[in-house]
Every structure is written in structure tokens, then in C-alpha cells.
Design an enzyme around this catalytic site. Structure first.
Site, PDB file in Angstrom:
ATOM      1  N   LYS A 194       0.220  -7.558  -0.796  1.00 28.67           N
ATOM      2  CA  LYS A 194       1.504  -7.241  -0.148  1.00 28.67           C
ATOM      3  C   LYS A 194       1.711  -8.116   1.089  1.00 28.67           C
ATOM      4  CE  LYS A 194       3.953  -3.162   1.698  1.00 28.67           C
ATOM      5  NZ  LYS A 194       3.846  -1.706   1.943  1.00 28.67           N
ATOM      6  N   SER A 209       7.318   1.253  -0.192  1.00 27.97           N
ATOM      7  CA  SER A 209       7.701  -0.084   0.172  1.00 27.97           C
ATOM      8  C   SER A 209       6.950  -1.182  -0.578  1.00 27.97           C
ATOM      9  CB  SER A 209       7.495  -0.267   1.681  1.00 27.97           C
ATOM     10  OG  SER A 209       6.124  -0.149   1.997  1.00 27.97           O
ATOM     11  N   SER A 265       3.867   4.546   0.137  1.00 28.87           N
ATOM     12  CA  SER A 265       4.251   3.215  -0.338  1.00 28.87           C
ATOM     13  C   SER A 265       3.375   2.601  -1.405  1.00 28.87           C
ATOM     14  CB  SER A 265       4.308   2.242   0.834  1.00 28.87           C
ATOM     15  OG  SER A 265       5.539   2.389   1.473  1.00 28.87           O
TER      16      SER A 265
HETATM   17  N1  GLN Z   1       9.006   5.480   2.220  1.00 24.58           N
HETATM   18  C1  GLN Z   1       8.235   5.715   3.382  1.00 24.58           C
HETATM   19  C2  GLN Z   1       8.901   5.091   4.583  1.00 24.58           C
HETATM   20  O1  GLN Z   1       9.911   4.518   4.416  1.00 24.58           O
HETATM   21  C3  GLN Z   1       6.846   5.198   3.196  1.00 24.58           C
HETATM   22  C4  GLN Z   1       6.628   3.823   3.618  1.00 24.58           C
HETATM   23  C5  GLN Z   1       5.203   3.408   3.563  1.00 24.58           C
HETATM   24  O2  GLN Z   1       4.344   4.132   3.072  1.00 24.58           O
HETATM   25  N2  GLN Z   1       4.943   2.254   4.110  1.00 24.58           N
HETATM   26  O3  GLN Z   1       8.451   5.195   5.666  1.00 24.58           O
END
Ligand code: GLN
Length: 482
Positions: free
Chosen positions: A78, A153, A177
């Protein structure tokens, strides 16, 4: 030389028998990446480096050296994890063109174990989002249906495994994420317990939540990558000193487990009825296999998403203050003699809308008039969640939950409604608030054609039970599930 990949042990067998080489594997994945550019899963491809590394690994094997644990395993990372001299941007214009000064401990451990890093994956900007639509590189697409999001994400990392562009990939999980995109893309996604894997070299979002996690096609490959990365690191004072077990060794036992679930997670109005019925049918099958599956009371479900967003935005505000155009980040071309104006221009141009929203929210919840009402209150809820979690694990081995209330949603459908997007995290933020490990395993297929999975969580530092349960669920239910 033909090449196909199903698992690391199968690949290693082929390497040893001479049926394939690391070089052939790299060429295969480079071709797959080129053929799937429309998915926008990778944002940088390390063609030359990957080829060179494959050559070295093949030469080492040919010279009679033993296979390394991750010999020639092709991994994509990532775009929030540093690899020395390679670009890392957190999918943000703020960091476009920036190159890492050092390699993340997790990645260094993979490299030391023989892995090949093939490139970096698209994601939501600074890992903020649930759909991979908040990216400076444009959205990544779900390979099962390109009108659908891959989740976020770490959407690009999930798609990279889903579409066969690499063997495994790394993501980061601050609030879901890794698990939610794994769910949307039909792959395995692991969020280790907080502190299991060093955060050194991971671009910080919410430091008391952030975890590096992994995606793969099966539980055992993910376990192998996980145990390679896990363990204390002097560069991260929050990394635990607990011994790293061999999570990838399958136990051939017929343990009868005690599973808990929260009734309120199944009566949630937004939960897709098909996801609910698949979950309930699976619980019945577990019972008929002799396991205990029981509902335990949990009345805090309504509070976990707000608590998560208060605390993570507060931490993000502080973490992202370093991107000022002086120490790091985009510098505006607008000339000004005023320092505050200078910062404003740099940050207004560099950050995207969602990141700005969270910086503002974080500053609000930390501001003097509101600190106690929001930040302190959210810390109290977090504490309450931790003590309730300890109670659950004093009598159960694992907690089961859906991963997401819906399957992958249509691209664009949530982008004008941030609250709807935040609520999609309802089942995943629990593990981050309490620091426990969780895994999403793809067991189901919805009648809408999209995959979805089951989430298993265990007590902190008990990834061994997590993996054992997930091997069992995978081998017992992955084929014949609803
Ligand atoms: N969807 C969650 C957020 O927007 C999780 C993001 C993540 O785990 N980096 O914060």
C-alpha cells in the site's frame, strides 16, 4: 515457462522442482499488471528492481542454497508504507514525488525473508476512506464488477490480490481498511492486534489505531507473511515484546470452540438481509459441528463509529500537522511573506476534501471548549469497550461479526454523504478501538454476484487462535457455504 499461483507452498514446490523460477513469476505478474491497468490498483511498478531481485533469488537456489521462507514471493505494498528510494505518497497530492528515506521494518523483514516487492498500491488519501475513491490517482475498481468500489482504504491492495496482480499484498488497518476491502473483493484480510507489527515506516493516520495488515488468497499464506513481519522493533516503542508464534502451522486438532456474537450487530437496520441469513446459517453449522455459539449483550454499538471518528480525527490532526510544505509536502507557487498564509496555501492545495474534513473535525474535538465533551468522552467509551471485550474473552475464544453491512457498493453512491460512508465501518472499528486482531475470510457469495465474508476476532495477542479458527472455517466452509 508457464506460471500459475495458488499458494506459497505450491509455488515453492515448483521452484524446487524447477517447474518455475522467480523470474518467471515476476514476468507473469508484470504482464497481469499491464493487462489490468484499468483497475487502477497499482500506482507504481518496480519492474527493474523486481526483475533484479528475482534473478538473485534464482541464482541463490541454483547455487544450492536453501529456499528462504518467502523466497520469490511477489508482494505489492500500500502507498502508505515506506520503501527506501521508492515513491510513497499516501495517494495524496501533498506527497506527490516524495521518495522514502528508509524502509519500513515490516517490509525489511519481508525482503530479508526473500520476498519481491513488485510495486505500490492505490488507496484512499492518507488511508481515510472506505471506498478508495478519495485518491489523488483516481479510484481503484473492483475486479469482480468494475461499477463497484473495492472498499477502502486499502482498495488497491485488495484488488491486486483479487485480480492476481501479485501473490499477496500489504495494507494498513486503522478502522477496517484491510478487512472491509478484503470482504468487498473476496480475499482474506488480516488486521493483527495493535502492536504486533512495527509501525515504523507506516505513514501515520491514527497512531493508537494503525496496524499493518495483509491480503492473500488463503489463510495460510497470510499467516506466513504475518509471522515474518511480526515482533518487537526498537524503532516502534508501541510494538509488543510478546513472542511470535508460528501462526502458519496448521493445527490438526478438533477443538470445540466457544464463539460469541453481539445480537445488536445482526439487528442493525442497515444490514443486508442476505448477509444476516448467511451469518445465521453459518452459526447453525458451527453448532452442529459441536461448537458453542452464543449471543452476548452489547449495548454500545451505536457509539463505536462516533467514538472512532472523534479519536482518529484527533490523532490525524496532530499527525498531519507535519505536512506544512517546509518539513514535508507540497509547496504552493503562490508567493506570500506571511507564514500562516504560506502554510494555508500549501495545505489547501496539497490535501483533498476528505482529509481536510477530518483535520477540521479533529481540531474541533480537541479545541478547549469541546475537549471534554468529545475527546475525553470518546476515550471513556474506548475504555468501556476494552473492559467489555475482556469480559467476552474471559468466556469465549472468538467473537464473530459480519465485516460490512453491505457487499461492495456502487462507485459514487456514498461520495456525497460522508456519514453514510462512515457508518459502513460499523463492524470493523470495534477491533481497532480495542486493539484486538481480526480477520475477514471470504465464505459467501451474494445473489447480487458479489462476494462477502465473515469476521473473526480474538483476544489481544491471541493471533494463534485466530489463525486456527480461520483455517478451520476456510477448510470446512469456503466451498460449500451458502
Ligand atoms: N474507513 C475507515 C476510515 O475512513 C478506516 C480507514 C482505515 O482503516 N485506514 O477511517
Amino acid at each position: 515457462m508457464s506460471f500459475s499461483f495458488t499458494s506459497i507452498p505450491q509455488y515453492h514446490q515448483q521452484l524446487q522442482s524447477g517447474a518455475t523460477t522467480c523470474a518467471a513469476a515476476v514476468e507473469y505478474f508484470l504482464l497481469q499488471i499491464k493487462a489490468n491497468m484499468h483497475l487502477n490498483a497499482l500506482v507504481a511498478v518496480f519492474e527493474q528492481e523486481a526483475r533484479k531481485q528475482a534473478e538473485m533469488l534464482d541464482a541463490s537456489l541454483a547455487a544450492g542454497n536453501a529456499l528462504l521462507p518467502l523466497h520469490g514471493v511477489v508482494i505489492a505494498v500500500k502507498d502508505v508504507i515506506c520503501i527506501k528510494d521508492q515513491p510513497v505518497s499516501a495517494a495524496s497530492n501533498m506527497l506527490k514525488g516524495f521518495r522514502s528515506l528508509y524502509t519500513a521494518t515490516a517490509v525489511q523483514r519481508l525482503l530479508d525473508a526473500g520476498a519481491i516487492i513488485i510495486g505500490t498500491c492505490n488507496c484512499d488519501e492518507f488511508a481515510m476512506g472506505s471506498s478508495n475513491e478519495n485518491s489523488a490517482y483516481g479510484p481503484a475498481l473492483n475486479a469482480d464488477d468494475t461499477t463497484k468500489v473495492p472498499g477502502g482504504s486499502s482498495g488497491g491492495s485488495a484488488v491486486a490480490v483479487q485480480a492476481g496482480l501479485c501473490m499477496l499484498s500489504l495494507g494498513s488497518d486503522t478502522g477496517g481498511s484491510v478487512r472491509q476491502p478484503a470482504d468487498f473483493c473476496g480475499v482474506v484480510g488480516l488486521k493483527p492486534g495493535y502492536g504486533r507489527i512495527s509501525r515504523s515506516g507506516l505513514i501515520a493516520y491514527g497512531s493508537s489505531f494503525d496496524c499493518i495488515g495483509a491480503f492473500g488468497k488463503n489463510v495460510s499464506d497470510v499467516a506466513l507473511v504475518f509471522e515474518t513481519m511480526a515482533g518487537h522493533d526498537p524503532f516502534d516503542a508501541t510494538s509488543g515484546t510478546q513472542p511470535v508464534q508460528h501462526f502458519s502451522t496448521k493445527a490438526n486438532d478438533d477443538t470445540k470452540y466457544r464463539f460469541a456474537y453481539f445480537e445488536s450487530t445482526l439487528t442493525l437496520p442497515g444490514l443486508d438481509p442476505e448477509i444476516r441469513s448467511a451469518f445465521e446459517a453459518l452459526m447453525e453449522k458451527l453448532r452442529s459441528d459441536g461448537h458453542t455459539v452464543e449471543a452476548v449483550p452489547f449495548d454500545l454499538l451505536d457509539f463505536i463509529v462516533p467514538t472512532y471518528y472523534v479519536l482518529t480525527t484527533a490523532e490525524a490532526t496532530s499527525n498531519l500537522s507535519r505536512y506544512d510544505g517546509v518539513r514535508y509536502g507540497h509547496r504552493s507557487a503562490i508567493e506570500t511573506a506571511d507564514l500562516t498564509e504560506f502554510y494555508k496555501h500549501n495545505r489547501s492545495e496539497g490535501f483533498g476534501a476528505e482529509v481536510k474534513r477530518r483535520i477540521m473535525l479533529g481540531n474541533f474535538v480537541l479545541s478547549s471548549g469541546f475537549y471534554d465533551a468529545y475527546f475525553t468522552k470518546a476515550q471513556q467509551v474506548r475504555q468501556l469497550l476494552c473492559s467489555q471485550t475482556a469480559t467476552v474473552f474471559s468466556s469465549y475464544n472468538a467473537l464473530l461479526m459480519p465485516v460490512s453491512p453491505t457487499t461492495a457498493f456502487t462507485a459514487g453512491s456514498h461520495s456525497t454523504d460522508p456519514i453514510a460512508m462512515y457508518l459502513a465501518d460499523i463492524y470493523t472499528v470495534f477491533a481497532n478501538l480495542t486493539g484486538i486482531p481480526g480477520m475477514a475470510i471470504p465464505l459467501f457469495q451474494h445473489t447480487n454476484g458479489m462476494p462477502f465474508g465473515l469476521q473473526v476476532m480474538t483476544n489481544q495477542w491471541d493471533e494463534l487462535t485466530l489463525h486456527r479458527i480461520c483455517y478451520y472455517l476456510e477448510s470446512r466452509f469456503a466451498k460449500d457455504a451458502v
